[in-house]
Design a protein around this motif. Structure first.
Motif, PDB file in Angstrom:
ATOM      1  N   VAL A   1       0.835  -1.212   0.000  1.00 31.87           N
ATOM      2  CA  VAL A   1       0.000   0.000   0.000  1.00 31.87           C
ATOM      3  C   VAL A   1       0.867   1.258   0.000  1.00 31.87           C
ATOM      4  N   LEU A   2       1.906   1.280   0.828  1.00 29.76           N
ATOM      5  CA  LEU A   2       2.797   2.449   0.865  1.00 29.76           C
ATOM      6  C   LEU A   2       3.470   2.697  -0.476  1.00 29.76           C
ATOM      7  N   THR A   3       4.076   1.653  -1.029  1.00 28.30           N
ATOM      8  CA  THR A   3       4.857   1.852  -2.251  1.00 28.30           C
ATOM      9  C   THR A   3       3.977   2.163  -3.454  1.00 28.30           C
ATOM     10  N   ALA A   4       2.805   1.536  -3.516  1.00 30.25           N
ATOM     11  CA  ALA A   4       1.884   1.859  -4.616  1.00 30.25           C
ATOM     12  C   ALA A   4       1.397   3.298  -4.484  1.00 30.25           C
ATOM     13  N   SER A   5       1.115   3.715  -3.253  1.00 31.04           N
ATOM     14  CA  SER A   5       0.669   5.102  -3.018  1.00 31.04           C
ATOM     15  C   SER A   5       1.731   6.108  -3.433  1.00 31.04           C
ATOM     16  N   VAL A   6       2.955   5.836  -3.056  1.00 33.45           N
ATOM     17  CA  VAL A   6       4.060   6.733  -3.432  1.00 33.45           C
ATOM     18  C   VAL A   6       4.206   6.784  -4.948  1.00 33.45           C
ATOM     19  N   GLY A   7       4.130   5.635  -5.595  1.00 34.52           N
ATOM     20  CA  GLY A   7       4.242   5.595  -7.052  1.00 34.52           C
ATOM     21  C   GLY A   7       3.131   6.364  -7.727  1.00 34.52           C
ATOM     22  N   ILE A   8       1.909   6.216  -7.223  1.00 36.88           N
ATOM     23  CA  ILE A   8       0.769   6.942  -7.793  1.00 36.88           C
ATOM     24  C   ILE A   8       0.942   8.443  -7.592  1.00 36.88           C
ATOM     25  N   ALA A   9       1.330   8.843  -6.381  1.00 37.28           N
ATOM     26  CA  ALA A   9       1.529  10.274  -6.107  1.00 37.28           C
ATOM     27  C   ALA A   9       2.604  10.865  -7.007  1.00 37.28           C
TER      28      ALA A   9
ATOM     29  N   ASP B   1      -7.919  -1.754  -7.104  1.00 32.08           N
ATOM     30  CA  ASP B   1      -7.801  -2.725  -8.180  1.00 32.08           C
ATOM     31  C   ASP B   1      -6.709  -2.244  -9.115  1.00 32.08           C
ATOM     32  N   PRO B   2      -5.575  -2.881  -9.069  1.00 28.75           N
ATOM     33  CA  PRO B   2      -5.277  -4.266  -8.790  1.00 28.75           C
ATOM     34  C   PRO B   2      -4.576  -4.568  -7.465  1.00 28.75           C
ATOM     35  N   VAL B   3      -4.055  -3.568  -6.747  1.00 25.55           N
ATOM     36  CA  VAL B   3      -3.179  -3.845  -5.604  1.00 25.55           C
ATOM     37  C   VAL B   3      -3.903  -4.615  -4.495  1.00 25.55           C
ATOM     38  N   LEU B   4      -4.912  -4.017  -3.876  1.00 23.95           N
ATOM     39  CA  LEU B   4      -5.580  -4.684  -2.750  1.00 23.95           C
ATOM     40  C   LEU B   4      -6.364  -5.918  -3.183  1.00 23.95           C
TER      41      LEU B   4
END
Length: 174
Positions: free
Chosen positions: A70-78, A130-133
């Motif tokens: 969740v952290l790394t996907a959030s950082v990538g999205i931001a 979708d798709p991470v969680l």
């Protein structure tokens, strides 16, 4: 010396791990699936190795698995939203993701691919669901059931809140 029972034989145990991994990633592929989210499934493939092959490792526990992804996907999205797909976006995303995982002690190595994937895909915030969680839920569901079916196998998660890394001695410090 007595011979081990069938469920204690290393090749049978290895086959159980391999079959569990196939079921876990297979379900994630079927639910989240290519071609829409093929890149994120690469990091889920790495998580599959931890869940079914390194089940007892701190990096395989819920804290690291969920927190790391969740952290790394959030950082990538931001970073994708604010910096586009520039070289700077990739570098900031990966390094910031590592720093956050270390500080929160949620290091899950396969999640390190997420910032690159999210920047590359120009992902929106909906990608967290979708798709991470959704992909993680598939892997977790199979791991929870799979680990309870084999005689003598440690039930996943072994220690759900165990920090990864176990201490704050990151990198080369002692």
């Amino acid at each position: 010396m007595s011979r081990p029972r069938w469920h204690q034989h290393c090749l049978v145990r290895c086959a159980w791990c391999v079959l569990g991994a196939a079921c876990g990633i297979g379900l994630a592929l079927a639910v989240v699936g290519p071609p829409h989210h093929a890149f994120v499934l690469a990091s889920l493939g790495g998580s599959t190795v931890f869940l079914f092959g390194l089940t007892r490792a701190p990096a395989a526990q819920l804290r690291a698995l969920l927190g790391g992804h969740v952290l790394t996907a959030s950082v990538g999205i931001a970073c994708a939203q604010w910096l586009g797909s520039s070289l700077l976006a990739y570098a900031v995303a990966v390094s910031l993701a590592l720093g956050l995982m270390l500080l929160t002690r949620t290091v899950h190595p396969p999640a390190g691919a997420n910032p690159v994937i999210m920047v590359y895909a120009h992902a929106s915030w909906s990608a967290l669901l979708d798709p991470v969680l959704l992909g993680l839920a598939c892997l977790l569901g199979v791991a929870l059931v799979w680990s309870r079916l084999y005689p003598g196998l440690a039930r996943y998660p072994v220690n759900p809140l165990e920090p990864s890394p176990p201490s704050i001695n990151w990198g080369g410090w002692s």
